[in-house]
Design an enzyme around this catalytic site. Structure first.
Site, PDB file in Angstrom:
ATOM      1  N   PRO A   1       0.845  -1.206   0.000  1.00  0.00           N
ATOM      2  CA  PRO A   1       0.000   0.000   0.000  1.00  0.00           C
ATOM      3  C   PRO A   1       0.875   1.248   0.000  1.00  0.00           C
ATOM      4  CG  PRO A   1      -0.035  -1.071   2.149  1.00  0.00           C
ATOM      5  CD  PRO A   1       0.728  -1.974   1.243  1.00  0.00           C
ATOM      6  N   LEU A   2       0.643   2.140  -0.954  1.00  0.00           N
ATOM      7  CA  LEU A   2       1.498   3.313  -1.148  1.00  0.00           C
ATOM      8  C   LEU A   2       0.652   4.565  -1.315  1.00  0.00           C
ATOM      9  CD1 LEU A   2       3.899   1.746  -3.793  1.00  0.00           C
ATOM     10  CD2 LEU A   2       4.509   2.273  -1.428  1.00  0.00           C
ATOM     11  N   THR A   3       0.724   5.466  -0.372  1.00  0.00           N
ATOM     12  CA  THR A   3       0.003   6.731  -0.492  1.00  0.00           C
ATOM     13  C   THR A   3       0.568   7.538  -1.660  1.00  0.00           C
ATOM     14  OG1 THR A   3      -0.624   6.833   1.823  1.00  0.00           O
ATOM     15  CG2 THR A   3      -0.448   8.928   0.662  1.00  0.00           C
TER      16      THR A   3
ATOM     17  N   SER B   1       8.288  13.806   3.790  1.00  0.00           N
ATOM     18  CA  SER B   1       9.272  12.944   3.143  1.00  0.00           C
ATOM     19  C   SER B   1      10.002  13.624   1.991  1.00  0.00           C
ATOM     20  CB  SER B   1       8.610  11.655   2.651  1.00  0.00           C
ATOM     21  OG  SER B   1       7.488  11.935   1.865  1.00  0.00           O
TER      22      SER B   1
ATOM     23  N   HIS C   1      -5.443  -1.158   8.336  1.00  0.00           N
ATOM     24  CA  HIS C   1      -4.155  -0.496   8.563  1.00  0.00           C
ATOM     25  C   HIS C   1      -3.959  -0.332  10.065  1.00  0.00           C
ATOM     26  CE1 HIS C   1      -0.618   1.765   8.057  1.00  0.00           C
ATOM     27  NE2 HIS C   1      -0.984   2.590   7.077  1.00  0.00           N
TER      28      HIS C   1
ATOM     29  N   ALA D   1      -0.746  -0.024  11.401  1.00  0.00           N
ATOM     30  CA  ALA D   1       0.692   0.232  11.475  1.00  0.00           C
ATOM     31  C   ALA D   1       0.996   1.724  11.429  1.00  0.00           C
ATOM     32  CB  ALA D   1       1.394  -0.484  10.318  1.00  0.00           C
ATOM     33  N   HIS D   2       2.293   2.024  11.539  1.00  0.00           N
ATOM     34  CA  HIS D   2       2.893   3.309  11.162  1.00  0.00           C
ATOM     35  C   HIS D   2       2.360   4.531  11.906  1.00  0.00           C
ATOM     36  CE1 HIS D   2       4.219   1.364   7.111  1.00  0.00           C
ATOM     37  NE2 HIS D   2       4.875   0.912   8.160  1.00  0.00           N
TER      38      HIS D   2
ATOM     39  N   TYR E   1      -0.652   5.381  12.950  1.00  0.00           N
ATOM     40  CA  TYR E   1      -2.006   5.871  12.726  1.00  0.00           C
ATOM     41  C   TYR E   1      -2.931   5.350  13.829  1.00  0.00           C
ATOM     42  CZ  TYR E   1       0.199   7.363   8.454  1.00  0.00           C
ATOM     43  OH  TYR E   1       1.068   7.960   7.573  1.00  0.00           O
TER      44      TYR E   1
ATOM     45  N   ARG F   1      -2.284  -5.022   8.640  1.00  0.00           N
ATOM     46  CA  ARG F   1      -0.876  -4.619   8.582  1.00  0.00           C
ATOM     47  C   ARG F   1      -0.466  -4.060   9.935  1.00  0.00           C
ATOM     48  NH1 ARG F   1       2.837  -0.589   4.788  1.00  0.00           N
ATOM     49  NH2 ARG F   1       4.183  -2.282   4.078  1.00  0.00           N
TER      50      ARG F   1
ATOM     51  N   ARG G   1      13.824  -3.577  10.910  1.00  0.00           N
ATOM     52  CA  ARG G   1      14.913  -2.721  10.409  1.00  0.00           C
ATOM     53  C   ARG G   1      14.377  -1.409   9.830  1.00  0.00           C
ATOM     54  NH1 ARG G   1      16.715  -6.249   5.105  1.00  0.00           N
ATOM     55  NH2 ARG G   1      14.700  -6.262   4.055  1.00  0.00           N
TER      56      ARG G   1
END
Length: 377
Positions: A36-38, A144, A188, A190-191, A193, A240, A280
């Site tokens: 999955p890529l925003t 980013s 989702h 993860a990350h 949120y 995820r 990692r």
């Protein structure tokens, strides 16, 4: 390695990434997954026709693709031009995109998300404060692109009696995804949120049944899993997770225990797959050596295990050969190489990705203009 006959009769190396795999009811022809890529090209939170080309470019017969993170409600937004799936208009907009991917013979899952505190009043309905498990705010973050700064409004702590409504938003989003034609959904978690905010003790400072102990912090995620699986069937649901990551100031004091508890708990719901990010990958774009491993979670979880996190061709093959994963998700490499499975098959050179164009609003540049093999001058 085994060999097989290529399209023109020549022998080609049969590598682990290119071997078939049965994921529940889905027969996949290879193990290379579009992560999955925003991409921030969904104007007014509505998927656009240019996404038809983007996703179908990356679809291959019996390959697995995930959508970019897709909002479950009007409070779920925290980035410009990201898609949603909470309105009928959004559902209808997704349908031709799903149809185009299916026409290529691929399997397509919609990743459903809520950003929680990774937002500000400008993204929220009526300019309200973002919601989270906490009222602790995020410090400003460099985006980013390395230039822009994202500012976040301190969130409003959800009341205990409000949490079922957020769970229901995920359930309805899953139902909408199936109506749009998707084969399933990925929650989702993860990350940094919203789901991850509940999971991690660096963020979650609640004292009710959704905070404190590991069991309590995982309650929200597992209630979403239960609601979504009851709605569309566990055979169409994955999640995820990134227990080791510290995205958006969302670390945990014992990520191994968190990952293992979640992996074991998901088995009770017979979830189709668990998609975990390698330890990692600590922050966006940072790949580091780390002694921690996903192997205990992989062993504990009884369904399909998908690994993600900075893999290249050799890393992916090694992970599969050593039985550390069933499938491997690729992000930036797949973004820049729409024919990534073919390139991996023949070990062809890869296009280099351009980070500066990851999040342009342009419907072509950095989106559908990466060349296929044979198109390179």
């Amino acid at each position: 390695m085994e060999t097989k006959k290529g399209d023109e009769g020549q022998e080609t190396e049969q590598i682990p990434l290119l071997t078939p795999y049965k994921m529940g009811t889905f027969q996949l022809s290879h193990r290379i997954v579009l992560a999955p890529l925003t991409r921030q090209r969904s104007y007014n939170n509505i998927p656009q026709p240019h996404a038809i080309l983007y996703y179908s470019q990356r679809a291959s017969k019996a390959g697995l693709l995930f959508t970019e993170a897709t909002g479950v409600s009007d409070t779920a937004q925290g980035y410009p031009l990201t898609p949603g799936i909470w309105t009928q208009e959004q559902v209808e907009a997704w349908k031709p995109i799903v149809d185009a991917v299916h026409a290529k013979g691929a399997v397509f899952f919609c990743q459903i998300w809520h950003v929680g505190r990774v937002s500000n009043t400008g993204f929220q309905p009526n300019g309200q404060d973002p919601i989270s498990c906490t009222d602790k705010g995020l410090t400003p973050q460099i985006r980013s692109n390395g230039i822009d700064v994202a500012d976040f409004t301190p969130p409003r702590r959800l009341r205990t009696d409000e949490i079922p409504q957020i769970v229901n938003d995920f359930r309805l989003a899953a139902r909408n995804a199936i109506e749009a034609g998707f084969d399933g959904v990925e929650i989702h978690g993860a990350h940094g949120y919203l789901v991850d905010q509940f999971l991690k003790d660096q963020v979650n400072d609640r004292t009710d049944q959704y905070g404190g102990s590991l069991e309590n912090r995982c309650r929200f995620a597992l209630e979403i899993v239960e609601a979504v699986t009851n709605e569309i069937g566990a055979y169409r649901v994955g999640i995820r997770l990134s227990p080791f990551a510290n995205y958006m100031e969302s670390g945990d004091s014992n990520p191994k225990a968190l990952g293992l508890y979640m992996a074991e708990s998901l088995n009770k719901h017979k979830l189709l797959y668990c998609h975990m990010v390698e330890p990692r990958m600590k922050t966006v774009g940072e790949k580091t050596d780390c002694p921690d491993s996903l192997v205990p979670m992989r062993k504990a979880f009884k369904g399909t295990f998908i690994a993600a996190g900075g893999y290249d061709r050799d890393d992916g093959n090694k992970a599969l050969a050593e039985n550390r994963a069933d499938l491997v998700a690729y992000g930036r490499l797949f973004l820049a190489n729409p024919d990534l499975p073919k390139r991996f098959e023949i070990n062809a050179p890869l296009n280099k990705y351009n980070r500066d164009t990851f999040y342009l609003a342009d419907p072509v540049v950095g989106y559908t203009d990466y060349p296929f093999l044979g198109e390179i001058a």
